[in-house]
Motif scaffolding. Structure first.
Motif: not given
Ligand code: SF4
Ligand code: SF4
Length: 278
Positions: A55, A74, A77-78, A80
């Protein structure tokens, strides 16, 4: 109080049933479709922590061996989801009915109802039933978007409060259905017949996947079934699109408009009166 694992809540959706609706996606599915378009909803998080370091915004931390998602940090951005080896999401959270109702209340005046999807929402049947009981008191309609694998004819309490269901029939051939999803379609077909019989079947859906499935057979047989049950039940025939879906397990392409029109004509000739191509 009953709790559910919620993957996400979409305040407004115009593609998950009639009118403008709030769509609630529950975590967990008993199918493992080769072309799954929400693979991050399949499994519960194992709290392995692998996504934390990926992340870029520090929105994930490990506390007491559990991954905690900080919604404020958050940026959606996905990243994770991309790295999770378990088809899960650290953003799926446990919510009680009041917490979900609070979210629905924010959109209440703009929507005609809610649709609960997944994952497979009927796997959390007690939560779903309790939620629907409360949402009905708000004067909203309650729809279910299901893969049809849970015997709904055994869930009388849910059926009583549910307005209607949208059911996927991914393949008419049980063997092909099993290859595609991991389970055969016996219960799916029973559910479709049961729901049509009590006037609670809003829509049947089939995704057309060239090269991989016998699409012609499925549309032919499914449309014959719908026409025999109630020709006005909507049959939604959907193009496979290799965008935002799991593509590593399937070798296909988006069907042409001509192919879709030909399939629509088959359904029409078989007696379906309400067919839409998507
Ligand atoms: S989508 Fe996932 S990786 Fe992206 S900012 Fe949120 S928790 Fe972090
Ligand atoms: S979301 Fe996936 S990668 Fe992240 S902790 Fe859970 S199982 Fe591990």
């Amino acid at each position: 109080m009953t709790r559910g694992i919620v993957n996400r809540i979409l305040p407004f959706s115009s593609v998950d049933g009639p009118g403008n609706r709030t769509a609630i996606f529950l975590q967990g599915c008993n199918f493992n479709c080769l072309y799954c378009h929400n693979p991050e909803t399949i499994s519960d998080c194992l709290h392995c922590g692998k996504c934390i370091e990926e992340c870029p915004y520090g929105a994930l931390t490990l506390e007491n061996n559990k991954v905690i998602w900080n919604k404020t940090l958050c940026k959606k951005c996905d990243k994770c989801l991309e790295v999770c080896p378990n088809n899960s999401s650290p953003k799926a959270i446990s919510m009680n009915i009041d917490e979900v109702l609070k979210e629905i209340n924010k959109t209440k005046v703009f929507i005609s109802g809610i649709t609960v999807s997944g994952g497979e929402c009927t796997l959390q049947c007690d939560f779903l039933t309790s939620l629907f009981k409360e949402v009905k008191k708000m004067g909203l309609t309650c729809f279910v978007d299901t893969n049809g694998s849970t015997p709904l004819y055994n869930q009388k309490e849910l059926i009583e409060v549910m307005d209607m269901a949208m059911v996927d029939l991914k393949s008419y051939n049980p063997k092909e259905h099993k290859i595609l999803t991991g389970m055969d379609n016996k219960v799916v077909l029973e559910n479709i017949k049961y729901l049509a019989g009590i006037n609670k079947l809003y829509e049947v859906r089939t995704v057309i996947v060239p090269k991989v499935l016998n699409n012609h057979y499925t549309v032919d047989m499914t449309s014959k079934l719908i026409a025999s049950l109630n020709p006005n039940i909507r049959y939604k025939i959907i193009k496979y699109r290799p965008i935002g879906v799991r593509t590593d397990m399937i070798d296909s392409y988006t069907p042409s408009d001509e192919m879709m029109e030909a399939l629509k004509n088959i359904a029409k000739e078989n007696g379906c009166k309400n067919i839409i191509l998507v």
